[in-house]
Design a protein around this motif. Sequence first.
Motif, mmCIF file in Angstrom:
data_model
loop_
_atom_site.group_PDB
_atom_site.id
_atom_site.type_symbol
_atom_site.label_atom_id
_atom_site.label_comp_id
_atom_site.label_asym_id
_atom_site.label_seq_id
_atom_site.Cartn_x
_atom_site.Cartn_y
_atom_site.Cartn_z
ATOM 1 N N UNK A 90 0.873 -1.520 -0.024
ATOM 2 C CA UNK A 90 0.248 -0.077 -0.080
ATOM 3 C C UNK A 90 0.759 1.261 0.016
ATOM 4 N N UNK A 91 1.944 1.278 0.686
ATOM 5 C CA UNK A 91 2.752 2.629 0.990
ATOM 6 C C UNK A 91 3.209 2.829 -0.397
ATOM 7 N N UNK A 92 3.865 1.704 -1.063
ATOM 8 C CA UNK A 92 4.471 1.963 -2.268
ATOM 9 C C UNK A 92 3.593 2.236 -3.411
ATOM 10 N N UNK A 93 2.528 1.943 -3.339
ATOM 11 C CA UNK A 93 1.323 2.215 -4.364
ATOM 12 C C UNK A 93 0.944 3.520 -4.101
ATOM 13 N N UNK A 94 1.002 4.223 -2.877
ATOM 14 C CA UNK A 94 0.687 5.573 -2.530
ATOM 15 C C UNK A 94 1.835 6.586 -2.904
ATOM 16 N N UNK A 95 2.940 6.179 -3.055
ATOM 17 C CA UNK A 95 4.000 6.666 -3.574
ATOM 18 C C UNK A 95 4.443 6.683 -5.076
#
Length: 504
Positions: A90-95
């Motif tokens: 999720x965090x890598x996707x948000x970035x």
Amino acid sequence: MKQFPLPHLILATAGLFALSSCSLQPEVANLSSGTNGGYYHRLGQQMISSADTKVSMTVRQLESQGSRQNLQRLLDRQVDFALVQLDVASEAMRQGKVQAVLTLSNEHIHVIAPNNSPLNSLADLQGKRVAVGTPGSGIRFTSAQLLKAAGLTVREDESDFDTAIQKLRTGQLDAMIYVGGLGGSKKLRTEFETVPALKILPIQPGLVNYITIQDPGSYQAATIPLGTYNPRPEIPAQPTSTLSTATVLATRPDVSSQKIGLLAWAIISSARQYSQFYPELKSGDSQELLQKGILYIHPAAQDVFLHGDPRSAWIRYLEGNNDLQAGIFIIVGTSILGLIFQQVRRERSKKLITTTNRSIAEFKTLLPHNPQQAMDGIEDLRQEHRLQFIDGTMTGEVYEQIQQKTQMFADQCRNVLEQQRRQFILDNLLLLDEWQATLQSDSEVAMQKLGQLKQQYREMLLAGQVDIEAYIELMELTLMSVMTLTNDRSALSQGTGEHPVSSR
């Protein structure tokens, strides 16, 4: 449309095929999955099969410790695709570093303890010995998120699945956390079925609500249904509250759109085969389920969900570009052998039309004196054309042109035959009248003429100058005339006392 000489078409086609040859090569992609025999590894095996059979794409699978290692490989450009838990990515996707291709299952959090343990829920794990997953695994990541949200401190154990189960049996661990699809782990299912000495602890509803509100893109409230892993004794013994996170196929924004589109279509078009990992696919809407929970989807995958097979993209593009349709699509889309074959068929068609015209001209010379022979000839030619059309050696367009020509001449033959038939019958009626008059004056001469008349009919029939129907009709008229005159002569002879003239 303008016709180009065959040599020019061959050269143009060869050049265009040479330029596009790289796009015709089979696509090859690398996938980071999981440990051999594990849930992700089996999922990867199914993807390899789908890619090969549906789009002739080669997928090479790399074993790993799980989601976190898979994600890191993807970020390090070691692979094109990775199987990851949505909460891990999720965090890598948000970035914007990675994007999802599609959802492949829902993974439920299992908190497992010995059946005789006093532990009743996740909240009871404070200070206990808990297996939290191996380093680099998605289980390790989810365990950390879960325990942090619950405010729990445990004595962490990094054992793998098999070791953790063994430690639970021997009392070396108080609990273990496992993340996977319902019934998806063969090992876990086997443990519950063969040694039903384990239980699944619920996650308290308040914690479930808190986590789903804090991170709605990663987790969803879920339930492990009664008896999911064993019917007797029922495991779990009651519907168990928990959380789930999706299993997603992830990629990077810079990975080839062609690769992403092909692999997405391979999975979508064989969605039912993934029901062993994603049970809802057995009866649900695969399009909806495979996109469920995804916020950051790669445009190439989104395009496949909207339009289907990405290999049809050229066709969709060219449909709106008439100039390209006329100038490029036909040439690129047709092989050199196809062009040669079309050229040969065109030449053959021209020759066939010329031959047909010549045959019709020959038959026309027969029409005035022998229309039946001309009719038979044109019908034989029409039948030959029909067989050539059925065999595919004649195009529909050429067949239609030739049929029009031969049909017109056949109609002419029928008209001439009908005119001759009528004239023949009329001429012979006059002969019958003359014969009847002769019979009145000289019966012997009349009977000789009758024999000659019959012989003439037969010769004309054999020569094809009259058809069988006309022949029968004339013979019937002749017979009726003979019978009528014979009866008249008989009646006359009876009235005068003379014998009737015998016929021969």
